[in-house]
Enzyme design. Structure first.
Site, PDB file in Angstrom:
ATOM      1  N   LYS A 221     -10.885 -36.158  13.358  1.00  0.00           N
ATOM      2  CA  LYS A 221     -11.128 -35.008  14.330  1.00  0.00           C
ATOM      3  C   LYS A 221     -10.121 -34.602  14.897  1.00  0.00           C
ATOM      4  O   LYS A 221      -9.275 -35.407  15.517  1.00  0.00           O
ATOM      5  CB  LYS A 221     -12.342 -35.540  15.145  1.00  0.00           C
ATOM      6  CG  LYS A 221     -13.636 -36.079  14.393  1.00  0.00           C
ATOM      7  CD  LYS A 221     -14.248 -34.847  13.699  1.00  0.00           C
ATOM      8  CE  LYS A 221     -15.442 -35.310  13.079  1.00  0.00           C
ATOM      9  NZ  LYS A 221     -16.110 -34.389  12.338  1.00  0.00           N
TER      10      LYS A 221
ATOM     11  N   ASP B 130     -10.662 -32.127  11.034  1.00  0.00           N
ATOM     12  CA  ASP B 130     -12.074 -31.200  11.394  1.00  0.00           C
ATOM     13  C   ASP B 130     -11.826 -30.879  12.892  1.00  0.00           C
ATOM     14  O   ASP B 130     -11.854 -31.767  13.597  1.00  0.00           O
ATOM     15  CB  ASP B 130     -13.099 -32.073  10.902  1.00  0.00           C
ATOM     16  CG  ASP B 130     -14.328 -31.569  10.939  1.00  0.00           C
ATOM     17  OD1 ASP B 130     -14.567 -30.315  11.237  1.00  0.00           O
ATOM     18  OD2 ASP B 130     -15.188 -32.062  10.725  1.00  0.00           O
TER      19      ASP B 130
ATOM     20  N   GLU C  21     -10.798 -28.344   8.371  1.00  0.00           N
ATOM     21  CA  GLU C  21     -12.249 -28.207   8.375  1.00  0.00           C
ATOM     22  C   GLU C  21     -12.748 -27.512   9.583  1.00  0.00           C
ATOM     23  O   GLU C  21     -12.464 -27.814  10.725  1.00  0.00           O
ATOM     24  CB  GLU C  21     -12.972 -29.503   8.168  1.00  0.00           C
ATOM     25  CG  GLU C  21     -14.380 -29.560   7.916  1.00  0.00           C
ATOM     26  CD  GLU C  21     -14.814 -30.783   7.570  1.00  0.00           C
ATOM     27  OE1 GLU C  21     -14.324 -31.785   6.968  1.00  0.00           O
ATOM     28  OE2 GLU C  21     -15.923 -31.118   8.036  1.00  0.00           O
TER      29      GLU C  21
ATOM     30  N   GLU D 272     -20.464 -26.796   5.890  1.00  0.00           N
ATOM     31  CA  GLU D 272     -21.717 -27.792   6.386  1.00  0.00           C
ATOM     32  C   GLU D 272     -22.239 -26.737   7.463  1.00  0.00           C
ATOM     33  O   GLU D 272     -23.550 -27.491   7.741  1.00  0.00           O
ATOM     34  CB  GLU D 272     -20.910 -28.991   7.207  1.00  0.00           C
ATOM     35  CG  GLU D 272     -20.197 -28.392   8.410  1.00  0.00           C
ATOM     36  CD  GLU D 272     -19.641 -29.797   9.023  1.00  0.00           C
ATOM     37  OE1 GLU D 272     -18.654 -30.359   8.702  1.00  0.00           O
ATOM     38  OE2 GLU D 272     -20.332 -30.038   9.827  1.00  0.00           O
TER      39      GLU D 272
ATOM     40  N   ASP E  77     -23.546 -28.587   2.136  1.00  0.00           N
ATOM     41  CA  ASP E  77     -24.300 -29.779   2.391  1.00  0.00           C
ATOM     42  C   ASP E  77     -25.736 -29.770   1.680  1.00  0.00           C
ATOM     43  O   ASP E  77     -26.444 -28.629   2.113  1.00  0.00           O
ATOM     44  CB  ASP E  77     -24.556 -29.902   3.883  1.00  0.00           C
ATOM     45  CG  ASP E  77     -25.370 -30.775   4.481  1.00  0.00           C
ATOM     46  OD1 ASP E  77     -26.726 -31.059   3.999  1.00  0.00           O
ATOM     47  OD2 ASP E  77     -25.143 -31.346   5.519  1.00  0.00           O
TER      48      ASP E  77
ATOM     49  N   HIS F 204     -20.334 -32.222   2.640  1.00  0.00           N
ATOM     50  CA  HIS F 204     -20.653 -32.815   3.955  1.00  0.00           C
ATOM     51  C   HIS F 204     -21.827 -33.716   4.102  1.00  0.00           C
ATOM     52  O   HIS F 204     -22.821 -33.578   3.798  1.00  0.00           O
ATOM     53  CB  HIS F 204     -21.037 -31.635   4.975  1.00  0.00           C
ATOM     54  CG  HIS F 204     -21.455 -31.901   6.336  1.00  0.00           C
ATOM     55  ND1 HIS F 204     -22.759 -31.761   6.947  1.00  0.00           N
ATOM     56  CD2 HIS F 204     -20.560 -32.607   7.474  1.00  0.00           C
ATOM     57  CE1 HIS F 204     -22.652 -32.317   8.016  1.00  0.00           C
ATOM     58  NE2 HIS F 204     -21.722 -32.618   8.336  1.00  0.00           N
TER      59      HIS F 204
HETATM   60 MG    MG Z   1     -17.025 -31.335   9.552  1.00  0.00          MG
END
Ligand code: MG
Length: 362
Positions: free
Chosen positions: A168, A197, A223, A249, A272, A299
């Site tokens: 992240k 992400d 992402e 996602e 997703d 996702h």
């Molecule tokens: Mg994500």
């Protein structure tokens, strides 16, 4: 005729299996919405959908009040017809997250029935490309983890033979993100895929700045850099960086994916199955991506996405975030860094019905 004779929905709350934070939120709990269908020819199908903590009761109400009554008497084999009927019956609330999540719970139950009737596993009936898909880890990359913890997680994944890890990003200052990424890259060397992400946390200007700073780390994708409804921003960012932009996602229909893909705003497609409305639209998005020479890395929901990515030729990665252990009797097998799609008829998720019943909240 395989008429649907009974359709029920219920909600199960699952505690998060570990603390999961990103730049904008924490994963509070998994609200899991189940739909159970019975047919006149004696089959039982179980589908599901989810939220990460809010809105589950709204999905349940839409199902109980409006969607499930329409299913009675319909032929469960005609999945496109049923999906389309439900979609148009809720036209005032489509396209939208709640409706897509509700449609997904029904659609996955219909696909469970379809696979059971054919006595085939999902990965084969949905396409049948190959049974094993590379797996990357997200569990070792949450934003609250220290740099040392990120490094330890990435090294553990690498030692286990997994080909990638996701970290992240979205710390207050650029150098904080960059130091974390550099530490992991220095530890694992050049051959492990590293993805990042931002969970839609950045402006275009900030995402462009961070992408430029991240270039030295050699990232496989960036992402959700921007809010998902900022299509123009994604187009500009994709043109401004060599790092592939990953989105999907937070997109809720095939047509939203068409807009992104046709505009060149997506380098990786992360559709997703729950948020797009089920397996039926998921496959359409995957095939749309294939037509544009794009890979699909869905996702979350590894327990069902393993079968879907295995079904299509452009399925590139399954994301490792286990979250169904409390209500399943066995886990998704992983062999040599690859997730293995189950070979049993149906969706292939080994539900523990007693554990599910124990956790019903509605
Ligand atoms: Mg994500």
């Amino acid at each position: 005729m395989s008429a649907i004779t009974q359709a029920t929905a219920y909600l199960v709350d699952l505690e998060v299996e570990t603390v999961r934070t990103d730049a904008v939120q924490s994963f509070l709990k998994q609200e899991t919405v189940f739909v159970a269908l019975e047919t006149a020819d004696g089959l039982s199908g179980l589908g599901y959908s989810y939220t990460i903590g809010t809105g589950g009761t709204a999905v349940l109400a839409l199902l109980r009040d409006h969607l499930l009554p329409r299913l009675i008497g319909k032929d469960a084999r005609n999945v496109e017809a049923v999906w389309s009927d439900l979609f148009w019956s809720t036209h005032a609330t489509t396209v939208g997250a709640i409706t897509s999540l509700a449609l997904a719970a029904v659609d996955t139950a219909l696909w469970d029935l379809r696979c059971l009737r054919a006595a085939e596993p999902l990965w084969r009936l949905a396409g049948g490309y190959r049974q094993q898909v590379p797996l990357y880890d997200t569990e070792g990359g949450w934003l609250h983890l220290t740099t040392d913890e990120l490094v330890a997680g990435a090294l553990a994944s690498q030692k286990a033979g997994w080909p990638g890890v996701k970290l992240k990003v979205g710390k207050p200052r650029v150098h904080e993100d960059l130091e974390r990424l550099r530490a992991v890259r220095d530890a694992v060397g050049p051959s492990l895929d590293i993805m990042v992400d931002a969970n839609q946390s950045m402006t275009y200007a900030e995402a462009k700045r961070r992408a430029a700073a991240f270039e030295v780390v050699d990232l496989s994708w960036f992402e959700e850099p921007l809010p998902a409804d900022d299509l123009t921003g994604h187009v500009r960012l994709a043109a401004a960086t060599s790092i592939p932009i990953a989105v999907g996602e937070s997109l809720y229909s095939v047509s939203q994916f068409r807009e992104y893909v046709a505009a060149g705003a997506a380098g990786i497609v992360q559709v997703d199955v729950a948020r797009v409305g089920g397996i039926t639209p998921w496959l359409k998005v995957a095939h749309l991506a294939e037509a544009f020479n794009l890979e699909v890395c869905p996702h979350f929901l590894m327990e069902i996405h393993v079968s879907l990515t295995a079904a299509v030729p452009n399925g590139r990665y399954v994301e490792h975030i286990p979250q169904l252990r409390a209500i399943t009797r066995s886990e998704m097998p992983v062999v040599d860094g690859h997730a293995v799609a189950p070979d049993v008829p149906g969706l292939g998720i080994d539900w523990d019905s007693d554990a599910i019943d124990d956790r019903r909240v509605s």
